[in-house]
Design an enzyme around this catalytic site. Structure first.
Site, mmCIF file in Angstrom:
data_model
loop_
_atom_site.group_PDB
_atom_site.id
_atom_site.type_symbol
_atom_site.label_atom_id
_atom_site.label_comp_id
_atom_site.label_asym_id
_atom_site.label_seq_id
_atom_site.Cartn_x
_atom_site.Cartn_y
_atom_site.Cartn_z
ATOM 1 N N HIS A 23 0.380 7.366 -6.388
ATOM 2 C CA HIS A 23 1.046 6.093 -6.072
ATOM 3 C C HIS A 23 -0.019 5.007 -6.152
ATOM 4 O O HIS A 23 -0.688 4.679 -5.184
ATOM 5 C CB HIS A 23 1.671 6.147 -4.677
ATOM 6 C CG HIS A 23 2.491 4.933 -4.334
ATOM 7 N ND1 HIS A 23 3.517 4.962 -3.425
ATOM 8 C CD2 HIS A 23 2.440 3.651 -4.770
ATOM 9 C CE1 HIS A 23 4.044 3.769 -3.301
ATOM 10 N NE2 HIS A 23 3.399 2.945 -4.125
ATOM 11 N N HIS A 200 10.359 3.278 -5.256
ATOM 12 C CA HIS A 200 9.931 2.776 -3.955
ATOM 13 C C HIS A 200 11.172 2.648 -3.075
ATOM 14 O O HIS A 200 12.125 1.959 -3.440
ATOM 15 C CB HIS A 200 9.277 1.406 -4.097
ATOM 16 C CG HIS A 200 7.909 1.446 -4.706
ATOM 17 N ND1 HIS A 200 7.627 2.109 -5.878
ATOM 18 C CD2 HIS A 200 6.737 0.888 -4.288
ATOM 19 C CE1 HIS A 200 6.331 1.958 -6.162
ATOM 20 N NE2 HIS A 200 5.778 1.218 -5.213
ATOM 21 N N GLU A 203 10.349 1.690 2.484
ATOM 22 C CA GLU A 203 9.147 0.988 2.953
ATOM 23 C C GLU A 203 9.561 -0.106 3.930
ATOM 24 O O GLU A 203 9.225 -0.063 5.111
ATOM 25 C CB GLU A 203 8.357 0.403 1.783
ATOM 26 C CG GLU A 203 7.085 -0.315 2.236
ATOM 27 C CD GLU A 203 6.295 -0.925 1.083
ATOM 28 O OE1 GLU A 203 5.151 -1.325 1.335
ATOM 29 O OE2 GLU A 203 6.818 -1.019 -0.051
ATOM 30 N N ASP A 283 -2.014 2.918 -3.402
ATOM 31 C CA ASP A 283 -1.027 1.880 -3.692
ATOM 32 C C ASP A 283 -1.629 0.737 -4.506
ATOM 33 O O ASP A 283 -1.531 0.717 -5.718
ATOM 34 C CB ASP A 283 -0.409 1.372 -2.385
ATOM 35 C CG ASP A 283 0.930 0.686 -2.572
ATOM 36 O OD1 ASP A 283 1.370 0.555 -3.722
ATOM 37 O OD2 ASP A 283 1.540 0.280 -1.568
ATOM 38 N N ASP A 284 -2.213 -0.239 -3.840
ATOM 39 C CA ASP A 284 -2.806 -1.415 -4.486
ATOM 40 C C ASP A 284 -4.205 -1.629 -3.915
ATOM 41 O O ASP A 284 -4.440 -2.561 -3.125
ATOM 42 C CB ASP A 284 -1.942 -2.658 -4.229
ATOM 43 C CG ASP A 284 -0.539 -2.508 -4.788
ATOM 44 O OD1 ASP A 284 -0.370 -2.732 -5.995
ATOM 45 O OD2 ASP A 284 0.376 -2.154 -4.016
#
Length: 345
Positions: A23, A200, A203, A283-284
């Site tokens: 991810h 996604h 969340e 993730d980021d």
């Protein structure tokens, strides 16, 4: 006999654990240094908060999306895509990742066509594999904020330019106001194309979104999925069917109500305790200023549990079954050695 030089601290052991990163967003992996360099190169004005020494915080998912959109403005040329891809995979390799399956959002890029972007990304992937031995696959992901019709155009792009590196499709960006049922046709067509499916969900959206992604969209994996803990029946369903969740601890501090990563009340801890199949990811990492080692350590779990999560990442990957089986034996041997060296510390 283990020499003192072979002993490992917990952080060293975690960094060495063989892992897959499942991810990870290409655009969100960009470091602030590279973001600033590309912004200057392409004459893009960045907000004052995006400077080299910045420590970034976000009120919620929407604010994060607003800030991260600058990546789409500065990654413009083939050289940019190759550079960012190589830097992302290099960063992964530094923290024990042997295999990466990453998202990118073709519909959100305006300066280069999909075939050119794909070719440039694959160039970065090849360079990283040559340099670090790290393998990778691509998951083009639809920006759900663009709507369902745009999703079908997104899929036509993928169909028009087939590539062995493209293994599946995803669904990303703001979740709450864009429920997954809007994209049923998109995912149905993608499944018929033989692509793997992930989305996604859960969340900042409800548990029902997770259920819809599994039952209507036929997703193989769920990205995030934290609100699954709000529905005991759904948790039982996910456990029975071995659903994989790609969780991202640091992200939850910024985009969810779960801020204490070591608390047993945190959604990821509850998911693990309930026996759900969890993997740990970044993730980021550029915008959340994290790395894979930090993500594993952040939960405060014993090394033995983290080792199980690392093996989970291999099982959850979309690499071919025979390759998984080959790597499983190799990884387990490495992990056993790492744990032994850590216990002797």
């Amino acid at each position: 006999m283990i020499n003192n030089s072979d002993l490992l601290t917990t952080a060293e052991a975690v960094r060495l654990l063989p892992k897959a990163e499942l991810h990870l967003h290409l655009e969100g992996s960009i470091s602030l240094k590279t973001l600033i360099e590309l912004a200057h190169q392409h004459h893009v004005q960045l907000p004052p908060k995006l400077h080299a020494e910045a420590v970034l915080e976000y009120r919620d998912l929407d604010e994060f999306i607003d800030v991260s959109m600058f990546a789409f403005q500065v990654i413009r040329t083939s050289e940019d895509f190759t550079r960012v891809t190589f830097e992302m995979l290099s960063h992964c390799a530094e923290h024990g990742a042997r295999h990466v399956e990453f998202f990118f959002s073709p519909s959100s890029h305006r300066h280069l066509g999909y075939p050119q972007i794909l070719q440039a990304i694959c160039g970065g992937m090849r360079l990283a594999e040559q340099r670090f031995g790290i393998t990778s696959l691509i998951i083009p992901s639809h920006n759900r904020m663009l709507g369902a019709e745009a999703g079908l155009n997104f899929l036509k792009l993928i169909e028009s330019c087939p590539a062995p590196e493209v293994v599946g499709v995803g669904l990303e960006f703001a979740e709450r106001n864009y429920p997954p049922e809007l994209y049923g046709v998109l995912f149905g067509k993608a499944k018929k194309m033989g692509l793997r499916l992930t989305a996604h969900a859960g969340e900042d959206g409800p548990a029902a979104y997770v259920e819809t992604c599994l039952t209507l969209l036929s997703c193989d994996r769920i990205d995030h999925g934290y609100h699954v803990i709000d529905d005991n029946d759904l948790m039982g369903y996910c456990k029975d069917r071995g659903v994989w969740f790609t969780c991202c601890p640091t992200t939850t501090k910024h985009t969810t109500t779960w801020k204490q990563l070591t608390s047993s009340e945190h959604a990821i801890h509850q998911m693990i305790a309930a026996g759900l199949n969890v993997t740990i990811n970044t993730d980021d990492p550029g915008f959340f200023q994290t790395d894979l080692t930090q993500e594993y350590l952040s939960l405060g779990l014993p090394l033995e549990t983290l080792a199980c999560l690392a093996l989970n990442s291999l099982e959850a990957s979309w690499m071919p079954g025979p390759e998984k089986a080959r790597l499983r034996e190799l990884w387990q041997a490495e992990i056993d050695d790492i744990i032994q060296r850590h216990q002797a510390h």
